[in-house]
Design a protein around this motif. Sequence first.
Motif, short mmCIF file in Angstrom:
data_model
loop_
_atom_site.label_atom_id
_atom_site.label_comp_id
_atom_site.label_asym_id
_atom_site.label_seq_id
_atom_site.Cartn_x
_atom_site.Cartn_y
_atom_site.Cartn_z
N ASP A 1 0.85 -1.18 0.00
CA ASP A 1 0.00 0.00 0.00
C ASP A 1 0.89 1.24 0.00
OD1 ASP A 1 -2.42 -1.36 0.08
OD2 ASP A 1 -2.44 -1.44 2.26
N ALA A 2 0.62 2.13 -0.91
CA ALA A 2 1.38 3.38 -0.99
C ALA A 2 0.61 4.39 -1.82
CB ALA A 2 2.75 3.14 -1.61
N GLY B 1 6.90 8.29 -11.84
CA GLY B 1 6.24 7.20 -12.55
C GLY B 1 6.97 5.90 -12.36
N ALA B 2 6.90 5.05 -13.37
CA ALA B 2 7.50 3.72 -13.30
C ALA B 2 8.99 3.81 -12.98
CB ALA B 2 7.27 2.97 -14.60
N ALA B 3 9.43 2.96 -12.05
CA ALA B 3 10.83 2.93 -11.65
C ALA B 3 11.11 1.61 -10.94
CB ALA B 3 11.15 4.10 -10.72
N THR C 1 10.91 8.98 -8.22
CA THR C 1 9.51 8.71 -7.95
C THR C 1 9.33 8.79 -6.45
OG1 THR C 1 9.28 7.34 -9.91
CG2 THR C 1 7.73 6.93 -8.13
N VAL C 2 8.27 9.45 -5.98
CA VAL C 2 8.06 9.66 -4.55
C VAL C 2 6.73 9.02 -4.14
CG1 VAL C 2 7.84 11.38 -2.71
CG2 VAL C 2 9.31 11.86 -4.67
N GLU D 1 1.10 2.14 -13.41
CA GLU D 1 -0.09 2.67 -12.74
C GLU D 1 0.24 3.26 -11.37
OE1 GLU D 1 -0.48 -0.65 -14.21
OE2 GLU D 1 -1.05 0.51 -15.97
N GLY D 2 1.53 3.27 -11.01
CA GLY D 2 1.94 3.82 -9.72
C GLY D 2 1.79 2.84 -8.57
#
Length: 150
Positions: free
Chosen positions: A7-8, A14-16, A110-111, A131-132
Amino acid sequence: MTSRRLDAELILGGAASAPLLVLREPVSFWGGVDDQDGTIIDRNHPQQGTSLAGTALLMDGSRGSSSSSSTFLECVRLGTAPAILLFTERDTILTVAAAAAWEIYGTGPTVLILPEMPDLAGVHTITVDDEGVLHARSDVEETSASGGRT
Protein backbone atom coordinates in the motif's frame (compact mmCIF):
# COMPACT_ATOMS: atom_id res chain seq x y z
CA MET A 1 11.31 -14.64 -7.38
CA THR A 2 8.20 -13.39 -5.61
CA SER A 3 6.52 -10.04 -5.68
CA ARG A 4 4.03 -8.56 -3.29
CA ARG A 5 2.04 -5.38 -3.57
CA LEU A 6 2.49 -2.69 -0.93
CA ASP A 7 0.00 0.00 0.00
CA ALA A 8 1.38 3.38 -0.99
CA GLU A 9 0.27 6.74 -2.32
CA LEU A 10 2.12 7.93 -5.42
CA ILE A 11 3.04 11.59 -4.97
CA LEU A 12 5.02 12.17 -8.17
CA GLY A 13 7.05 10.42 -10.79
CA GLY A 14 6.24 7.20 -12.55
CA ALA A 15 7.50 3.72 -13.30
CA ALA A 16 10.83 2.93 -11.65
CA SER A 17 12.78 0.03 -10.20
CA ALA A 18 15.74 0.10 -7.84
CA PRO A 19 17.51 -1.88 -5.13
CA LEU A 20 16.00 -1.33 -1.69
CA LEU A 21 17.92 0.63 0.94
CA VAL A 22 16.31 1.08 4.36
CA LEU A 23 17.74 3.85 6.53
CA ARG A 24 17.66 3.04 10.23
CA GLU A 25 17.80 6.76 11.05
CA PRO A 26 16.84 9.85 9.04
CA VAL A 27 19.55 11.76 7.21
CA SER A 28 19.95 15.40 6.31
CA PHE A 29 21.10 15.90 2.74
CA TRP A 30 22.53 19.28 3.81
CA GLY A 31 25.93 18.29 5.23
CA GLY A 32 24.94 14.65 5.60
CA VAL A 33 25.15 13.47 1.98
CA ASP A 34 27.94 14.05 -0.53
CA ASP A 35 26.24 15.27 -3.71
CA GLN A 36 29.25 14.17 -5.82
CA ASP A 37 28.69 10.45 -5.19
CA GLY A 38 25.49 10.23 -3.12
CA THR A 39 27.10 8.70 -0.03
CA ILE A 40 26.16 9.44 3.56
CA ILE A 41 29.00 11.52 5.02
CA ASP A 42 27.40 12.39 8.38
CA ARG A 43 29.92 10.97 10.87
CA ASN A 44 27.15 10.35 13.40
CA HIS A 45 24.87 8.41 11.05
CA PRO A 46 24.96 4.61 11.61
CA GLN A 47 25.08 4.02 7.83
CA GLN A 48 27.88 6.49 7.09
CA GLY A 49 29.59 5.56 3.81
CA THR A 50 26.45 3.99 2.31
CA SER A 51 25.57 5.16 -1.18
CA LEU A 52 22.02 6.40 -1.78
CA ALA A 53 22.59 6.75 -5.54
CA GLY A 54 20.07 4.86 -7.64
CA THR A 55 18.36 3.20 -4.68
CA ALA A 56 14.78 2.85 -3.55
CA LEU A 57 15.38 4.78 -0.33
CA LEU A 58 12.98 3.94 2.51
CA MET A 59 12.92 6.13 5.60
CA ASP A 60 10.40 7.78 7.87
CA GLY A 61 11.42 11.21 6.59
CA SER A 62 14.54 13.31 6.24
CA ARG A 63 16.21 15.28 8.99
CA GLY A 64 17.46 18.73 9.11
CA SER A 65 17.62 21.92 7.21
CA SER A 66 15.40 23.10 4.38
CA SER A 67 18.71 23.53 2.55
CA SER A 68 18.62 19.75 2.07
CA SER A 69 16.45 20.46 -0.96
CA SER A 70 19.33 22.21 -2.75
CA THR A 71 21.74 19.35 -2.06
CA PHE A 72 19.11 16.83 -3.16
CA LEU A 73 18.50 18.79 -6.37
CA GLU A 74 22.24 18.76 -7.05
CA CYS A 75 22.26 14.97 -6.50
CA VAL A 76 19.56 14.63 -9.15
CA ARG A 77 21.55 16.82 -11.56
CA LEU A 78 24.70 14.74 -11.00
CA GLY A 79 22.90 11.37 -11.15
CA THR A 80 23.69 10.53 -7.52
CA ALA A 81 20.15 10.79 -6.07
CA PRO A 82 17.93 7.87 -5.08
CA ALA A 83 15.70 6.62 -7.92
CA ILE A 84 12.73 6.17 -5.59
CA LEU A 85 11.88 7.92 -2.32
CA LEU A 86 9.65 5.96 0.05
CA PHE A 87 8.47 7.83 3.14
CA THR A 88 6.29 6.75 6.04
CA GLU A 89 5.81 10.41 7.02
CA ARG A 90 5.15 13.32 4.67
CA ASP A 91 8.44 15.00 3.86
CA THR A 92 7.92 18.36 2.21
CA ILE A 93 11.61 19.25 1.89
CA LEU A 94 12.65 16.31 -0.31
CA THR A 95 9.29 16.07 -2.07
CA VAL A 96 9.53 19.72 -3.16
CA ALA A 97 13.13 19.10 -4.26
CA ALA A 98 11.99 16.10 -6.31
CA ALA A 99 9.21 18.16 -7.90
CA ALA A 100 11.73 20.89 -8.74
CA ALA A 101 14.03 18.30 -10.32
CA TRP A 102 11.22 17.06 -12.55
CA GLU A 103 10.44 20.65 -13.56
CA ILE A 104 14.03 21.80 -14.11
CA TYR A 105 15.73 18.66 -15.42
CA GLY A 106 12.77 16.65 -16.71
CA THR A 107 13.80 13.77 -14.46
CA GLY A 108 13.85 12.93 -10.79
CA PRO A 109 12.90 10.31 -8.27
CA THR A 110 9.51 8.71 -7.95
CA VAL A 111 8.06 9.66 -4.55
CA LEU A 112 5.59 7.56 -2.55
CA ILE A 113 4.11 7.69 0.94
CA LEU A 114 3.53 4.43 2.81
CA PRO A 115 1.00 4.23 5.67
CA GLU A 116 3.55 2.52 7.94
CA MET A 117 7.00 0.98 7.90
CA PRO A 118 6.54 -2.34 6.08
CA ASP A 119 8.28 -5.61 6.91
CA LEU A 120 10.66 -5.95 3.99
CA ALA A 121 12.83 -8.81 5.22
CA GLY A 122 14.31 -10.54 2.19
CA VAL A 123 13.22 -7.81 -0.23
CA HIS A 124 15.96 -6.69 -2.61
CA THR A 125 14.12 -4.62 -5.24
CA ILE A 126 11.30 -2.09 -5.20
CA THR A 127 9.33 -1.53 -8.40
CA VAL A 128 6.72 1.08 -9.19
CA ASP A 129 4.66 0.05 -12.21
CA ASP A 130 3.04 2.24 -14.88
CA GLU A 131 -0.09 2.67 -12.74
CA GLY A 132 1.94 3.82 -9.72
CA VAL A 133 1.51 0.52 -7.86
CA LEU A 134 4.37 -0.39 -5.52
CA HIS A 135 5.81 -3.93 -5.56
CA ALA A 136 8.43 -5.47 -3.28
CA ARG A 137 10.45 -8.23 -4.94
CA SER A 138 12.45 -10.93 -3.23
CA ASP A 139 14.15 -14.19 -4.15
CA VAL A 140 12.34 -15.98 -1.33
CA GLU A 141 9.40 -18.09 -2.44
CA GLU A 142 6.30 -17.65 -0.32
CA THR A 143 4.49 -20.72 0.92
CA SER A 144 0.82 -21.17 1.63
CA ALA A 145 -0.58 -22.21 5.00
CA SER A 146 -0.58 -25.85 3.77
CA GLY A 147 3.14 -25.59 3.02
CA GLY A 148 2.84 -25.42 -0.77
CA ARG A 149 4.33 -22.73 -2.94
CA THR A 150 2.15 -19.82 -3.99
